[in-house]
Write an enzyme that holds these catalytic residues in place. Sequence first.
Site, PDB file in Angstrom:
ATOM      1  N   ASP A  52      15.809 -40.035 -87.572  1.00 13.94           N
ATOM      2  CA  ASP A  52      14.370 -40.208 -87.356  1.00 13.94           C
ATOM      3  C   ASP A  52      13.815 -41.188 -88.386  1.00 13.94           C
ATOM      4  OD1 ASP A  52      11.799 -38.673 -86.058  1.00 13.94           O
ATOM      5  OD2 ASP A  52      11.410 -39.304 -88.121  1.00 13.94           O
ATOM      6  N   TYR A  57       7.945 -46.433 -92.614  1.00 14.96           N
ATOM      7  CA  TYR A  57       8.891 -45.903 -93.589  1.00 14.96           C
ATOM      8  C   TYR A  57       9.628 -47.059 -94.287  1.00 14.96           C
ATOM      9  CZ  TYR A  57       8.555 -41.303 -91.257  1.00 14.96           C
ATOM     10  OH  TYR A  57       8.123 -40.120 -90.727  1.00 14.96           O
ATOM     11  N   LYS A  82       8.703 -44.608 -84.578  1.00 12.60           N
ATOM     12  CA  LYS A  82       7.287 -44.326 -84.334  1.00 12.60           C
ATOM     13  C   LYS A  82       6.462 -45.584 -84.528  1.00 12.60           C
ATOM     14  CE  LYS A  82       8.251 -39.948 -86.631  1.00 12.60           C
ATOM     15  NZ  LYS A  82       9.321 -40.431 -87.532  1.00 12.60           N
ATOM     16  N   HIS A 113       2.785 -42.258 -84.003  1.00  9.64           N
ATOM     17  CA  HIS A 113       3.009 -41.544 -85.264  1.00  9.64           C
ATOM     18  C   HIS A 113       1.896 -40.556 -85.599  1.00  9.64           C
ATOM     19  CE1 HIS A 113       4.988 -42.110 -89.486  1.00  9.64           C
ATOM     20  NE2 HIS A 113       4.901 -40.847 -89.136  1.00  9.64           N
TER      21      HIS A 113
END
Length: 311
Positions: A52, A57, A82, A113
């Site tokens: 994930d 990120y 996301k 998200h």
Amino acid sequence: MNAVHGEVLMPVVGLGTGGYGNPNGTEGEYWGPEQAHNSTVVWLKLGGRRIDTAYGYGSRDGVGTGWVASGVPRSEIFITSKVDPSGYAETLEEFAITLKSLKTDYIDLLLIHWPGAQPGSSGQPIPSCKQGKSTWADCRFQTWQALTKLFDEKRVRAIGVSNFEVNHLLEIINLNSSIPSVNQVEFHPYWHEDELLDFCKKHNITFNSYSPGGAPDHAVTLGPTWNPIPDMRKHPNITQIAQKHQKTPAQVIYRWQWQQGIVINPRTLNSIHMLENLSIFDFELDLQDMMTLAYLDHPITKVGNDPRLIL
């Protein structure tokens, strides 16, 4: 109908890669490209098959190089990513960047998200779909339309949402279009929205938990004023159940979620913990164990932002 092409099997245990920490070691475990690369390689070699990540990120590029370096065929790996609720054209642009970053030509599961930015948050530009408007509803609508286009073009195998509450989900359901296949939210014994879980089950929306162990690496930095036992793995009720089953406290916490039909995203850089996370299928919690975990003598406390505040 839920937005999934055919029989897409989502592995129960995934590797979360969104750390709370900073490069200087403060606030918890840090996940940059190097950490994500190494962890992805180890995770896949140990038998993990779901990873994930997200647009925001710092780990995403490392996930891309990591799965390639692992030697595991792309067809055997389930990748979730996301996008922000930034509007139609912006989402399509974001998706193109995501594919390049992850070194793939498709995504197994693509999520919105968040339903919007947290009230009072700063530092992020406001997308055009939100400017002059009191809610994020139009941004959610446009972003979902973009995800639907990608789904129809079979560039993603399934689409869903993350951090959506019932009111946010109803907006999409009431469009009479595809229903999200997954809702990924924070869920653990210190914070579990049981009504949201029931709603998702009713609509056949797979419930996916992030921070399923309460993100202890980050929680402990918040101190006892936030939470008297920030690391729930040390809660006496949980350690007692773990001893009873000869399992680790983390395994008990994750098993509690799986027995409710929840798929989990524990995040760890530790290969031993990765193996433990994959080993939650050889024991079963009894009803008393399940009730104890659901009703711990402990304040309800949330690690991340609260999406219930987002209009």
